[in-house]
Design an enzyme around this catalytic site. Sequence first.
Site, short mmCIF file in Angstrom:
data_model
loop_
_atom_site.label_atom_id
_atom_site.label_comp_id
_atom_site.label_asym_id
_atom_site.label_seq_id
_atom_site.Cartn_x
_atom_site.Cartn_y
_atom_site.Cartn_z
N GLY A 1 0.84 -1.20 0.00
CA GLY A 1 0.00 0.00 0.00
C GLY A 1 0.87 1.24 0.00
CG HIS A 2 4.43 1.17 0.47
ND1 HIS A 2 4.14 0.31 1.50
CD2 HIS A 2 5.43 0.59 -0.22
CE1 HIS A 2 4.93 -0.73 1.43
NE2 HIS A 2 5.72 -0.60 0.39
NE ARG A 3 2.84 7.35 -5.53
CZ ARG A 3 3.19 8.61 -5.81
NH1 ARG A 3 4.34 8.86 -6.40
NH2 ARG A 3 2.40 9.61 -5.47
CG HIS B 1 4.09 -2.27 -4.30
ND1 HIS B 1 4.91 -1.18 -4.40
CD2 HIS B 1 4.52 -2.96 -3.22
CE1 HIS B 1 5.80 -1.21 -3.41
NE2 HIS B 1 5.58 -2.28 -2.68
#
Length: 120
Positions: A43-45, A90
Site C-alpha cells: 500500500g505504498h510506492r 503496490h
Amino acid sequence: MSNTIDLPTYSDNRGKLTVIENCLPFDVKRIYFIYEVSSLRGGHRHKKTTQAFVCLNGSCEVFVNDGETKNTFTLDSPTKALIVKPQDWHTMDNFTKGSILVVFASEYYDESDYIHENYK
Ligand code: TYD
C-alpha cells in the site's frame, strides 16, 4: 509499469537451481521475506527504491498502479521475478498457505522513502 523477468534455472535429476546474478536492474542492498500473511500488505510506492519480488513457495498476487496503468501479477514460481519500480504503488495479497515472498531492494530501509498515498 512493473514487468516480470525469467530467472536462469538449471534442472537436472537432482532438482532445480535458480540464480539471481547480473539480471536485476539494480545492485541489491537489502533482502526481506514476507510470509504467514493474513491480510493485505504493502500500500505504498517509493521515492527511490526499486525492488524485485520472487515468490519462493506457493503463490501470491501483486497489484500495481504506476499512475497511468493498473495491473495484477500472479507470482507462482521461484523462477519469476517481478520488478517493482519506485513509481509503482503496490499491494500484495491472496497469499496461499505456506507461501514465501522474498524481496530484493535497491536501497537500505528508510521510512522517509515511502509514499503511502495512491494515485488519484
Ligand atoms: P511494512 O513496510 O509495513 O510492510 P509491507 O510493505 O509488507 O506492508 O513493514 C512492516 C514493518 O517492518 C514496519 O515496522 C517496518 C519494518 N521494516 C523494516 O524495518 N525494514 C524493512 O526493510 C522493511 C521492508 C520493513
